[in-house]
Design a protein around this motif. Structure first.
Motif, PDB file in Angstrom:
ATOM      1  N   THR A  38       0.835  -1.198   0.000  1.00 29.52           N
ATOM      2  CA  THR A  38       0.000   0.000   0.000  1.00 29.52           C
ATOM      3  C   THR A  38       0.870   1.247   0.000  1.00 29.52           C
ATOM      4  OG1 THR A  38      -0.097   0.264   2.408  1.00 29.52           O
ATOM      5  CG2 THR A  38      -1.722  -1.217   1.398  1.00 29.52           C
ATOM      6  N   ASP A  39       0.217   2.410  -0.186  1.00 30.39           N
ATOM      7  CA  ASP A  39       0.920   3.664   0.080  1.00 30.39           C
ATOM      8  C   ASP A  39       0.851   3.933   1.586  1.00 30.39           C
ATOM      9  OD1 ASP A  39      -1.593   4.836   0.663  1.00 30.39           O
ATOM     10  OD2 ASP A  39      -1.866   5.470  -1.413  1.00 30.39           O
ATOM     11  N   ALA A  94      -4.084  -5.137   6.274  1.00 30.92           N
ATOM     12  CA  ALA A  94      -5.253  -5.887   5.802  1.00 30.92           C
ATOM     13  C   ALA A  94      -5.536  -5.591   4.330  1.00 30.92           C
ATOM     14  CB  ALA A  94      -6.469  -5.542   6.656  1.00 30.92           C
ATOM     15  N   ILE A  95      -5.432  -4.314   3.939  1.00 31.11           N
ATOM     16  CA  ILE A  95      -5.686  -3.938   2.548  1.00 31.11           C
ATOM     17  C   ILE A  95      -4.671  -4.599   1.625  1.00 31.11           C
ATOM     18  CG2 ILE A  95      -5.560  -1.991   0.927  1.00 31.11           C
ATOM     19  CD1 ILE A  95      -6.811  -0.269   3.157  1.00 31.11           C
ATOM     20  N   ALA A 105      -3.429  -8.743  -2.690  1.00 31.31           N
ATOM     21  CA  ALA A 105      -2.808  -9.984  -3.142  1.00 31.31           C
ATOM     22  C   ALA A 105      -3.857 -11.054  -3.398  1.00 31.31           C
ATOM     23  CB  ALA A 105      -1.784 -10.461  -2.107  1.00 31.31           C
ATOM     24  N   ASP A 106      -4.887 -11.112  -2.554  1.00 28.59           N
ATOM     25  CA  ASP A 106      -5.978 -12.082  -2.748  1.00 28.59           C
ATOM     26  C   ASP A 106      -6.705 -11.831  -4.067  1.00 28.59           C
ATOM     27  OD1 ASP A 106      -5.453 -13.353  -0.347  1.00 28.59           O
ATOM     28  OD2 ASP A 106      -6.947 -12.200   0.779  1.00 28.59           O
ATOM     29  N   SER A 107      -6.874 -10.555  -4.446  1.00 32.14           N
ATOM     30  CA  SER A 107      -7.547 -10.225  -5.701  1.00 32.14           C
ATOM     31  C   SER A 107      -6.763 -10.766  -6.893  1.00 32.14           C
ATOM     32  CB  SER A 107      -7.719  -8.709  -5.826  1.00 32.14           C
ATOM     33  OG  SER A 107      -8.587  -8.199  -4.837  1.00 32.14           O
ATOM     34  N   GLY A 122       0.581  -9.770   2.984  1.00 29.90           N
ATOM     35  CA  GLY A 122       0.460  -8.317   2.893  1.00 29.90           C
ATOM     36  C   GLY A 122       1.450  -7.655   3.821  1.00 29.90           C
ATOM     37  N   VAL A 123       2.166  -6.645   3.334  1.00 28.54           N
ATOM     38  CA  VAL A 123       3.169  -5.957   4.164  1.00 28.54           C
ATOM     39  C   VAL A 123       2.845  -4.479   4.333  1.00 28.54           C
ATOM     40  CG1 VAL A 123       5.001  -7.582   3.603  1.00 28.54           C
ATOM     41  CG2 VAL A 123       4.692  -5.566   2.171  1.00 28.54           C
TER      42      VAL A 123
END
Length: 303
Positions: free
Chosen positions: A234-235, A245-246, A251-253, A273-274
């Motif tokens: 993310t940014d 979480a985002i 990655a799931d998408s 996710g990092v």
């Protein structure tokens, strides 16, 4: 190792406070800005990073040096000696865990891979001063290559803004494009899926057809023994917890497309996710934030 010890002093352009260093040939990147700010770490990360923000003419040079078997200390030591011989004073120096490990690495300013590679398990950092000038040096290795990033700031200098790269003519502040997915996975073990676009806070992809996912699926079919982790990023807008979480959902998408229309076995793909902890660019511009909202493919098993 002899390649490191036998290096000779190479004359460098008179950019800002750029010192002569025992490194061979032309840097893979030379970037100069007439007036900018560089943050010099003055201590290890401990809940936060102590820094000195210095304004002036900023010059960055990066070398990629053949150094099979050399340790990061063996690479850094002659460079440190050359700085001290030229009148620079070392004000802070650390190695990996003593620096603060992951947290330190992602608080300092580093040009993205492949131009500058940083092994999170083995790197060294040095900060030095000479009169009003300041300098930071970062050293790491990958395989037989040593990577050296030197950034110096001269508050009293004026230089023309330039960006030169022996391997990539684009400005260092921007991430490399997707390029050849198969080549990046083969040579670096990771590839940025740069055509997967996400708005700030969004986890949804606009469609179900992307060139990077097609290329990744083709590579996985050609290498059926491999497993891949899709890592979301993310940014820096929003909370750390929310962004973690985002980034996982992004990655799931991507995984849903690979395991659905593209037919990759689900067991061969995992997601992580990092958040905003591994940026490709600074988050102080729309272009930088857009580059940081991404998914990367990382090879995690070849068996």
């Amino acid at each position: 190792m002899r390649a490191i010890l036998a290096l000779v002093l190479t004359a460098l352009p008179a950019l800002a406070a750029a010192p002569e260093l025992p490194l061979p040939g032309t840097p893979s990147l030379t970037e100069a800005q007439p007036l900018s700010t560089h943050r010099i770490a003055t201590g290890p990360y401990a809940g936060g990073l102590p820094v000195e923000a210095v304004e002036g003419a900023v010059t960055r040079r990066i070398w990629q040096v053949e150094a099979p078997g050399a340790t990061t200390l063996q690479i850094l030591a002659p460079l440190r000696d050359a700085l001290q011989a030229a009148g620079w004073q070392v004000v802070f120096e650390c190695a990996t865990r003593a620096c603060g490990g992951f947290d330190f690495r992602f608080e300092i300013d580093v040009t993205p891979a492949p131009t500058m590679f940083v092994d999170l398990a083995d790197y060294r950092y040095l900060a030095a001063s000479k009169d009003a000038a300041r300098l930071s040096m970062l050293v790491s290795t990958s395989g037989d290559l040593a990577y050296v990033q030197v950034t110096d700031v001269d508050p009293g200098a004026e230089v023309a803004a330039i960006t030169k790269s022996a391997s990539d003519p684009r400005p260092a502040a921007l991430p490399a494009a997707t390029g050849d997915i198969a080549r990046d996975l083969r040579e670096r073990g990771r590839a940025v899926l740069a055509d997967l676009d996400f708005a700030t806070g969004s986890t949804e992809l606009a469609g179900d057809s992307y060139a990077s996912l097609d290329a990744l699926a083709a590579w996985m079919r050609a290498n059926p023994e491999t497993r891949v982790a899709l890592v979301g990023h993310t940014d820096a807008e929003g909370s750390a917890e929310g962004n973690m979480a985002i980034s996982r959902s992004r990655a799931d998408s991507a995984r849903a497309i690979l395991t659905g229309p593209l037919g990759i076995a689900p067991a061969r793909l995992e997601t992580q996710g990092v958040g905003f902890f591994a940026p490709l660019a600074a988050n102080d511009s729309p272009a930088g934030r857009e580059a940081n909202r991404r998914v990367e493919a990382v090879v995690i098993s070849t068996e």
